[in-house]
Design an enzyme around this catalytic site. Structure first.
Site, PDB file in Angstrom:
ATOM      1  NE  ARG A  40      12.028  -0.285  10.847  1.00  0.00           N
ATOM      2  CZ  ARG A  40      12.694  -0.807  11.884  1.00  0.00           C
ATOM      3  NH1 ARG A  40      14.016  -0.863  11.874  1.00  0.00           N
ATOM      4  NH2 ARG A  40      12.050  -1.274  12.932  1.00  0.00           N
TER       5      ARG A  40
ATOM      6  CE1 TYR B  56       0.188  -2.093   4.140  1.00  0.00           C
ATOM      7  CE2 TYR B  56       0.766   0.198   4.584  1.00  0.00           C
ATOM      8  CZ  TYR B  56       0.749  -1.132   4.968  1.00  0.00           C
ATOM      9  OH  TYR B  56       1.308  -1.506   6.166  1.00  0.00           O
TER      10      TYR B  56
ATOM     11  CD  GLU C  73       8.771  -1.135  14.479  1.00  0.00           C
ATOM     12  OE1 GLU C  73       9.758  -0.445  14.157  1.00  0.00           O
ATOM     13  OE2 GLU C  73       8.085  -1.767  13.671  1.00  0.00           O
TER      14      GLU C  73
ATOM     15  CE1 TYR D  69       6.109   3.303   5.132  1.00  0.00           C
ATOM     16  CE2 TYR D  69       6.306   1.651   6.850  1.00  0.00           C
ATOM     17  CZ  TYR D  69       6.570   2.919   6.378  1.00  0.00           C
ATOM     18  OH  TYR D  69       7.295   3.792   7.141  1.00  0.00           O
TER      19      TYR D  69
ATOM     20  CE1 TYR E 212      -0.175   4.431   6.209  1.00  0.00           C
ATOM     21  CE2 TYR E 212       1.970   3.564   5.586  1.00  0.00           C
ATOM     22  CZ  TYR E 212       0.839   3.519   6.387  1.00  0.00           C
ATOM     23  OH  TYR E 212       0.732   2.543   7.352  1.00  0.00           O
TER      24      TYR E 212
END
Ligand code: 4VP
Length: 178
Positions: free
Chosen positions: A48, A18, A71, A26, A20
């Site tokens: 990342r 998707y 995280e 992402y 943003y």
């Protein structure tokens, strides 16, 4: 993939790509009812990738799913998926140090957990950078739960097109050309 999401089981095992509204792209996988994997293709921390992140996953009402986790970097994430409308809303809460030194986090995090934990102590946490955005889902795949082939290598240029155009996974959702 054409499927109507109704139950939690419909969501678990689904692989998404998707974008943003701020342009950040992402890729994210609901690996099982308490685990997520993801890869970041665009935005502040593009490059990342993370596997086996523990997360809370709940169905709020039919076809609407909430996912939240914290995280090792100190970054917190809350995602609300509305897959039947090809959209989600995500909020990322970045500690100040990730905004100041994003390059430290751009790696396969699983091999550098100590560095993430050292960095979150060494650098500043506040003020946090809060990024609330809607996203448009450009791909959904039925990967099945606990499929280690979904997020299994670093992102490379063109990988999302390979996935979307059917060049990356075979009929059993195993990676082609491994
Ligand atoms: C920081 C991780 C993260 C993963 C997926 C997503 O949509 C937003 C943030």
């Amino acid at each position: 993939m054409t499927k109507t999401f109704k139950t939690l089981d419909d969501f678990l095992g689904t692989h998404f790509i998707y974008t943003y509204d701020n342009g950040w792209e992402y890729e994210w996988y609901a690996k099982n009812d308490h685990t997520v994997d993801y890869r970041i293709h665009g935005g502040m921390v593009a490059g990342r990738w993370v596997t086996d992140q523990e997360a809370h996953i709940a169905m709020l009402t039919e076809g609407i799913y909430k996912v939240a986790w914290t995280e090792p970097t100190g970054t917190d994430v809350a995602l609300d998926f509305v897959p039947n409308e090809l959209k989600l809303n995500g909020t990322i809460f970045f500690p100040k140090w990730v905004q100041d030194h994003p390059e430290i986090t751009v790696t396969y995090q699983n091999e550098h957990i100590d560095l993430m934990e050292e960095s979150r102590e060494k650098y500043e946490t506040y003020p946090k950078l809060v990024v609330p955005e809607f996203a448009h889902i450009t791909y959904m795949g039925n990967a099945g739960q606990n499929n280690e082939d979904v997020i299994s290598e670093a992102p490379y240029d063109g990988i999302v097109d390979d996935i979307r155009e059917g060049r990356y996974f075979d009929a059993d959702y195993k990676r082609i050309n491994k």
